[in-house]
Design an enzyme around this catalytic site. Sequence first.
Site, mmCIF file in Angstrom:
data_model
loop_
_atom_site.group_PDB
_atom_site.id
_atom_site.type_symbol
_atom_site.label_atom_id
_atom_site.label_comp_id
_atom_site.label_asym_id
_atom_site.label_seq_id
_atom_site.Cartn_x
_atom_site.Cartn_y
_atom_site.Cartn_z
ATOM 1 N N ARG A 110 0.817 -1.207 0.000
ATOM 2 C CA ARG A 110 0.000 0.000 0.000
ATOM 3 C C ARG A 110 0.866 1.280 0.000
ATOM 4 O O ARG A 110 0.525 2.279 -0.626
ATOM 5 C CB ARG A 110 -0.849 -0.080 1.271
ATOM 6 C CG ARG A 110 -2.074 0.737 1.315
ATOM 7 C CD ARG A 110 -3.141 0.281 0.383
ATOM 8 N NE ARG A 110 -4.148 1.320 0.417
ATOM 9 C CZ ARG A 110 -5.437 1.150 0.242
ATOM 10 N NH1 ARG A 110 -5.909 -0.038 -0.048
ATOM 11 N NH2 ARG A 110 -6.254 2.155 0.293
ATOM 12 N N LEU A 144 -6.533 7.518 0.947
ATOM 13 C CA LEU A 144 -5.231 8.087 0.576
ATOM 14 C C LEU A 144 -4.242 7.844 1.721
ATOM 15 O O LEU A 144 -4.611 7.881 2.889
ATOM 16 C CB LEU A 144 -5.386 9.583 0.303
ATOM 17 C CG LEU A 144 -6.304 9.886 -0.888
ATOM 18 C CD1 LEU A 144 -6.630 11.371 -0.935
ATOM 19 C CD2 LEU A 144 -5.671 9.421 -2.192
ATOM 20 N N ASN A 171 -13.128 15.990 -0.684
ATOM 21 C CA ASN A 171 -13.870 14.750 -0.920
ATOM 22 C C ASN A 171 -15.366 15.021 -0.811
ATOM 23 O O ASN A 171 -15.789 15.926 -0.089
ATOM 24 C CB ASN A 171 -13.482 13.698 0.129
ATOM 25 C CG ASN A 171 -14.206 12.374 -0.069
ATOM 26 O OD1 ASN A 171 -14.275 11.845 -1.171
ATOM 27 N ND2 ASN A 171 -14.756 11.830 1.007
ATOM 28 N N THR A 172 -16.134 14.250 -1.545
ATOM 29 C CA THR A 172 -17.582 14.311 -1.367
ATOM 30 C C THR A 172 -18.068 12.957 -0.880
ATOM 31 O O THR A 172 -17.629 11.918 -1.352
ATOM 32 C CB THR A 172 -18.306 14.772 -2.645
ATOM 33 O OG1 THR A 172 -19.703 14.530 -2.488
ATOM 34 C CG2 THR A 172 -17.813 14.071 -3.872
ATOM 35 N N HIS A 173 -18.955 13.004 0.115
ATOM 36 C CA HIS A 173 -19.429 11.785 0.769
ATOM 37 C C HIS A 173 -20.964 11.780 0.774
ATOM 38 O O HIS A 173 -21.581 12.798 1.093
ATOM 39 C CB HIS A 173 -18.887 11.720 2.200
ATOM 40 C CG HIS A 173 -19.301 10.467 2.900
ATOM 41 N ND1 HIS A 173 -18.725 9.244 2.632
ATOM 42 C CD2 HIS A 173 -20.256 10.238 3.829
ATOM 43 C CE1 HIS A 173 -19.311 8.317 3.371
ATOM 44 N NE2 HIS A 173 -20.244 8.896 4.104
ATOM 45 N N ASP A 219 -8.513 14.321 5.652
ATOM 46 C CA ASP A 219 -7.394 14.175 6.590
ATOM 47 C C ASP A 219 -7.080 12.687 6.713
ATOM 48 O O ASP A 219 -7.568 11.878 5.919
ATOM 49 C CB ASP A 219 -7.696 14.862 7.928
ATOM 50 C CG ASP A 219 -8.805 14.187 8.702
ATOM 51 O OD1 ASP A 219 -9.255 13.088 8.292
ATOM 52 O OD2 ASP A 219 -9.227 14.744 9.735
ATOM 53 N N ALA A 220 -6.299 12.311 7.718
ATOM 54 C CA ALA A 220 -5.829 10.923 7.788
ATOM 55 C C ALA A 220 -6.924 9.936 8.194
ATOM 56 O O ALA A 220 -6.761 8.732 8.045
ATOM 57 C CB ALA A 220 -4.643 10.831 8.747
ATOM 58 N N GLY A 221 -8.036 10.422 8.699
ATOM 59 C CA GLY A 221 -9.111 9.514 9.113
ATOM 60 C C GLY A 221 -10.032 9.141 7.967
ATOM 61 O O GLY A 221 -9.848 9.576 6.827
ATOM 62 N N ASP A 272 -13.196 9.854 6.372
ATOM 63 C CA ASP A 272 -14.272 10.856 6.261
ATOM 64 C C ASP A 272 -14.388 11.732 7.516
ATOM 65 O O ASP A 272 -15.486 12.106 7.926
ATOM 66 C CB ASP A 272 -15.615 10.174 5.952
ATOM 67 C CG ASP A 272 -15.581 9.409 4.635
ATOM 68 O OD1 ASP A 272 -14.923 9.884 3.693
ATOM 69 O OD2 ASP A 272 -16.197 8.324 4.549
HETATM 70 C C1 GAR Z 1 -20.781 9.527 -4.850
HETATM 71 O O1 GAR Z 1 -22.015 9.375 -4.220
HETATM 72 C C2 GAR Z 1 -19.690 9.784 -3.811
HETATM 73 O O2 GAR Z 1 -20.107 10.568 -2.741
HETATM 74 C C3 GAR Z 1 -19.398 8.382 -3.359
HETATM 75 O O3 GAR Z 1 -19.359 7.653 -4.537
HETATM 76 C C4 GAR Z 1 -20.306 8.208 -5.465
HETATM 77 C C5 GAR Z 1 -19.630 8.395 -6.800
HETATM 78 O O4 GAR Z 1 -20.565 8.656 -7.800
HETATM 79 N N1 GAR Z 1 -18.181 8.333 -2.636
HETATM 80 C C6 GAR Z 1 -18.015 7.569 -1.558
HETATM 81 O O5 GAR Z 1 -18.880 6.825 -1.123
HETATM 82 C C7 GAR Z 1 -16.649 7.684 -0.923
HETATM 83 N N2 GAR Z 1 -16.637 7.003 0.331
HETATM 84 P P1 GAR Z 1 -20.114 8.769 -9.338
HETATM 85 O O6 GAR Z 1 -19.204 7.578 -9.662
HETATM 86 O O7 GAR Z 1 -21.382 8.744 -10.100
HETATM 87 O O8 GAR Z 1 -19.371 10.059 -9.491
#
Ligand code: GAR
Length: 205
Positions: free
Chosen positions: A64, A92, A106-108, A140-142, A144
């Site tokens: 890794r 990461l 990041n988007t969650h 960050d390192a965690g 989400d």
């Molecule tokens: C999104 O909903 C994003 O938030 C999620 O993957 C999807 C990607 O959608 N990410 C995570 O769950 C990260 N832990 P996409 O492939 O249609 O862009």
Amino acid sequence: PAGLVVLASGTGSLLRALIEAAADTAYPARIRAVGVDRDCAAADHAAAAGIPVVRIPVGDYPDRAAWDRSLAESVAGYGPDLVVCAGFMKLLGPTFLDRFGGRIINTHPALLPAFPGAHGVRDALAYGVRVTGSTVHLVDAGVDTGPILAQEAVPVRADDDEPTLHERIKIVERRLLVDVVAAVATRGIVSDGRKAVIPDERVLR
Ligand code: GAR
């Protein structure tokens, strides 16, 4: 405009939203490259849009840490101002975070700190929450755990399953991510302890 490297693993609808936004010359960011850890629709979309794609699967490396160093090197080659994780399903590592920490977004698909991890939509449904949503945050390192930049709620419907709820969340995510990237590209981020604030933000809360 600010230079972006977008990391993705999936269908790439968030990436496509960024590609479409950046096609407008008034948008304050441009995608310099897309990094993927596997063959995926996101890579195909990037290639079709003429954006360089770097493919860095974990399985190509002895461990890794070597993967992490290689990903950091490749991304650094594009000199991004911001790194955007748009459905990137790998954590990461320390080398990457050392290099780009504080400018990785990041988007969650949940309202953090609730339901972090790889199954934010499924976990929220299983818990029985009536409201979930989208969180755009610094990495960050965690898992989400980084400072939140923007959040928006999405109501859960009684007849939702994971795909229907995820699709409604993604509609919100695409807009929020495009808006946050533009705001950060224009005004930057001010850190205040564990909080992060985009100066003069009016709409984003
Ligand atoms: C999104 O909903 C994003 O938030 C999620 O993957 C999807 C990607 O959608 N990410 C995570 O769950 C990260 N832990 P996409 O492939 O249609 O862009």
